[in-house]
Design a protein around this motif. Structure first.
Motif, PDB file in Angstrom:
ATOM      1  N   LYS A   1      -7.012  45.613  -2.917  1.00  0.00           N
ATOM      2  CA  LYS A   1      -5.755  45.770  -3.653  1.00  0.00           C
ATOM      3  C   LYS A   1      -4.772  44.652  -3.346  1.00  0.00           C
ATOM      4  N   GLU A   2      -4.678  44.258  -2.068  1.00  0.00           N
ATOM      5  CA  GLU A   2      -3.687  43.245  -1.706  1.00  0.00           C
ATOM      6  C   GLU A   2      -3.991  41.883  -2.315  1.00  0.00           C
ATOM      7  N   LEU A   3      -5.253  41.667  -2.690  1.00  0.00           N
ATOM      8  CA  LEU A   3      -5.629  40.407  -3.333  1.00  0.00           C
ATOM      9  C   LEU A   3      -5.852  40.579  -4.832  1.00  0.00           C
ATOM     10  N   ASP A   4      -5.419  41.735  -5.361  1.00  0.00           N
ATOM     11  CA  ASP A   4      -5.543  42.032  -6.800  1.00  0.00           C
ATOM     12  C   ASP A   4      -6.988  41.980  -7.279  1.00  0.00           C
ATOM     13  N   ASN A   5      -7.891  42.496  -6.447  1.00  0.00           N
ATOM     14  CA  ASN A   5      -9.302  42.569  -6.814  1.00  0.00           C
ATOM     15  C   ASN A   5      -9.712  44.012  -7.056  1.00  0.00           C
ATOM     16  N   GLU A   6     -10.679  44.191  -7.936  1.00  0.00           N
ATOM     17  CA  GLU A   6     -11.242  45.512  -8.150  1.00  0.00           C
ATOM     18  C   GLU A   6     -12.207  45.849  -7.021  1.00  0.00           C
ATOM     19  N   VAL A   7     -12.323  47.140  -6.728  1.00  0.00           N
ATOM     20  CA  VAL A   7     -13.284  47.588  -5.724  1.00  0.00           C
ATOM     21  C   VAL A   7     -14.672  47.637  -6.362  1.00  0.00           C
ATOM     22  N   PRO A   8     -15.651  46.951  -5.814  1.00  0.00           N
ATOM     23  CA  PRO A   8     -16.985  46.948  -6.426  1.00  0.00           C
ATOM     24  C   PRO A   8     -17.666  48.307  -6.287  1.00  0.00           C
ATOM     25  N   ASP A   9     -18.450  48.663  -7.289  1.00  0.00           N
ATOM     26  CA  ASP A   9     -19.174  49.935  -7.258  1.00  0.00           C
ATOM     27  C   ASP A   9     -20.256  49.932  -6.183  1.00  0.00           C
ATOM     28  N   ALA A  10     -20.883  48.789  -5.991  1.00  0.00           N
ATOM     29  CA  ALA A  10     -21.961  48.648  -5.006  1.00  0.00           C
ATOM     30  C   ALA A  10     -21.549  47.591  -3.984  1.00  0.00           C
ATOM     31  N   PRO A  11     -22.167  47.576  -2.805  1.00  0.00           N
ATOM     32  CA  PRO A  11     -21.849  46.547  -1.817  1.00  0.00           C
ATOM     33  C   PRO A  11     -21.968  45.145  -2.409  1.00  0.00           C
ATOM     34  N   PHE A  12     -21.027  44.292  -2.054  1.00  0.00           N
ATOM     35  CA  PHE A  12     -20.896  42.953  -2.631  1.00  0.00           C
ATOM     36  C   PHE A  12     -21.129  41.936  -1.519  1.00  0.00           C
ATOM     37  N   ALA A  13     -22.286  41.275  -1.538  1.00  0.00           N
ATOM     38  CA  ALA A  13     -22.703  40.429  -0.415  1.00  0.00           C
ATOM     39  C   ALA A  13     -22.554  38.946  -0.721  1.00  0.00           C
ATOM     40  N   PHE A  14     -22.295  38.178   0.336  1.00  0.00           N
ATOM     41  CA  PHE A  14     -22.337  36.724   0.274  1.00  0.00           C
ATOM     42  C   PHE A  14     -22.818  36.235   1.634  1.00  0.00           C
ATOM     43  N   PHE A  15     -23.027  34.932   1.768  1.00  0.00           N
ATOM     44  CA  PHE A  15     -23.583  34.383   2.999  1.00  0.00           C
ATOM     45  C   PHE A  15     -22.631  33.398   3.661  1.00  0.00           C
ATOM     46  N   LYS A  16     -22.696  33.380   4.990  1.00  0.00           N
ATOM     47  CA  LYS A  16     -22.085  32.318   5.780  1.00  0.00           C
ATOM     48  C   LYS A  16     -23.225  31.644   6.540  1.00  0.00           C
ATOM     49  N   PRO A  17     -23.326  30.331   6.506  1.00  0.00           N
ATOM     50  CA  PRO A  17     -24.455  29.671   7.161  1.00  0.00           C
ATOM     51  C   PRO A  17     -24.348  29.724   8.681  1.00  0.00           C
ATOM     52  N   SER A  18     -25.474  29.485   9.324  1.00  0.00           N
ATOM     53  CA  SER A  18     -25.489  29.509  10.789  1.00  0.00           C
ATOM     54  C   SER A  18     -24.561  28.447  11.376  1.00  0.00           C
ATOM     55  N   THR A  19     -24.332  27.361  10.625  1.00  0.00           N
ATOM     56  CA  THR A  19     -23.461  26.293  11.109  1.00  0.00           C
ATOM     57  C   THR A  19     -21.985  26.676  11.092  1.00  0.00           C
ATOM     58  N   SER A  20     -21.663  27.822  10.498  1.00  0.00           N
ATOM     59  CA  SER A  20     -20.268  28.286  10.505  1.00  0.00           C
ATOM     60  C   SER A  20     -19.925  29.032  11.786  1.00  0.00           C
ATOM     61  N   VAL A  21     -20.930  29.388  12.575  1.00  0.00           N
ATOM     62  CA  VAL A  21     -20.726  30.256  13.741  1.00  0.00           C
ATOM     63  C   VAL A  21     -20.173  29.474  14.929  1.00  0.00           C
ATOM     64  N   ILE A  22     -19.111  30.028  15.529  1.00  0.00           N
ATOM     65  CA  ILE A  22     -18.581  29.528  16.796  1.00  0.00           C
ATOM     66  C   ILE A  22     -18.361  30.719  17.725  1.00  0.00           C
ATOM     67  N   GLY A  23     -18.076  30.435  18.977  1.00  0.00           N
ATOM     68  CA  GLY A  23     -17.939  31.492  19.964  1.00  0.00           C
ATOM     69  C   GLY A  23     -16.508  31.720  20.405  1.00  0.00           C
ATOM     70  N   PRO A  24     -16.324  32.609  21.370  1.00  0.00           N
ATOM     71  CA  PRO A  24     -14.986  32.871  21.902  1.00  0.00           C
ATOM     72  C   PRO A  24     -14.420  31.623  22.574  1.00  0.00           C
ATOM     73  N   GLY A  25     -13.140  31.352  22.290  1.00  0.00           N
ATOM     74  CA  GLY A  25     -12.502  30.179  22.871  1.00  0.00           C
ATOM     75  C   GLY A  25     -12.742  28.892  22.117  1.00  0.00           C
ATOM     76  N   ASP A  26     -13.669  28.891  21.179  1.00  0.00           N
ATOM     77  CA  ASP A  26     -13.913  27.695  20.377  1.00  0.00           C
ATOM     78  C   ASP A  26     -12.815  27.546  19.324  1.00  0.00           C
ATOM     79  N   ASP A  27     -12.613  26.315  18.877  1.00  0.00           N
ATOM     80  CA  ASP A  27     -11.562  26.039  17.912  1.00  0.00           C
ATOM     81  C   ASP A  27     -12.014  26.289  16.477  1.00  0.00           C
ATOM     82  N   ILE A  28     -11.130  26.899  15.700  1.00  0.00           N
ATOM     83  CA  ILE A  28     -11.291  26.973  14.250  1.00  0.00           C
ATOM     84  C   ILE A  28     -10.691  25.697  13.684  1.00  0.00           C
TER      85      ILE A  28
END
Length: 261
Positions: A73-100
């Motif tokens: 709602k806060e982004l003015d999007n409809e709620v999907p009827d079914a789960p809505f999936a997308f991917f983040k690649p393994s290269t996006s992963v960082i750990g605690p204390g790492d910089d964004i």
């Protein structure tokens, strides 16, 4: 049990986190890997003497969007009827204390606190009553998003898949049962100010729903991560911000936003 992945003296290992007070935590080094037969070595090192790494190195991160009605709602999007999936690649992963790292192609970076589910065994077409058997544990996640890019591009690959966009940690909590995981407090602060506060019981589609849904389509591997969606309250991040995701029964994931070098 809390399972962390860490480096010390150039070596990488897994360890069981012991203790309650942050300044007294120690790691009992694991012989083997936690996704197979392993035992505790009895060799212990203070957590303060190691560098925590991402608790797992997933083959894939499957993320589910718009799984909290108030966030949609806060982004003015409809709620999907079914789960809505997308991917983040393994290269996006960082750990605690790492910089964004603030991406150079965006001017509107947002935080999204999420419960992350870590898969413990290879599985496909998981029936609902077996979901608990394929889960290794749970950790904290931040689905960092280039919101302006997400709005203007139909595919979310760049908006949500850029390097450093998937902080995970600080460790995997293996002691939570499925019922407990479906009702945990999720909160996020920026520079100590609370931005997000919700419960996983507010999810439109439960953890069972999400794993049944995605495993119908693809094989999940040990260490794969499922992001379960974010509660309302997402908002901007700026260079210099300290962002912390805290999930009840798991711990706190801390990261800082920096200018991309």
């Amino acid at each position: 049990m809390r399972i962390a992945r860490f480096s010390i003296d150039g070596n990488v290992a897994f360890g069981a986190v012991e203790g309650e007070k942050q300044d007294e935590l120690v790691l009992d080094i694991i012989k083997g890997i936690p996704f197979a037969d392993y035992e505790l070595s009895g060799t212990k090192v203070p957590l303060s003497k190691v560098r925590l790494l991402p608790p797992v190195l997933p083959n894939k991160v499957v993320a589910f969007g718009r799984n909290y009605a108030e966030h949609a709602k806060e982004l003015d999007n409809e709620v999907p009827d079914a789960p809505f999936a997308f991917f983040k690649p393994s290269t996006s992963v960082i750990g605690p204390g790492d910089d964004i790292q603030y991406p150079s192609f965006s001017e509107e970076l947002h935080h999204e606190a999420e419960l992350a589910v870590v898969i413990g065994r290879m599985c496909r077409e998981v029936p609902r009553d077996r979901v608990k058997d394929v889960i290794f544990g749970y950790t904290c996640a931040n689905d960092v998003t280039a919101r302006d890019v997400q709005r203007r591009e139909k595919q979310w690959a760049r908006a949500k898949g850029f390097d450093t966009s998937c902080p995970l940690g600080p460790w995997v909590e293996t002691g939570l049962d499925l019922a407990a995981a479906n009702d945990l407090t999720v909160q996020l602060t920026v520079n100590g100010e609370q931005r997000q506060l919700g419960r996983t019981s507010e999810m439109i589609h439960s953890i069972e729903d999400l794993i049944v849904n995605i495993s119908e389509a693809m094989t999940l591997l040990p260490g794969d991560v499922i992001l379960t969606g974010t509660p309302a309250g997402v908002g901007p991040l700026h260079v210099g911000d300290e962002v912390a995701v805290t999930i009840e029964g798991i711990g706190t994931l801390n990261n800082k936003v920096v200018k991309r070098g």
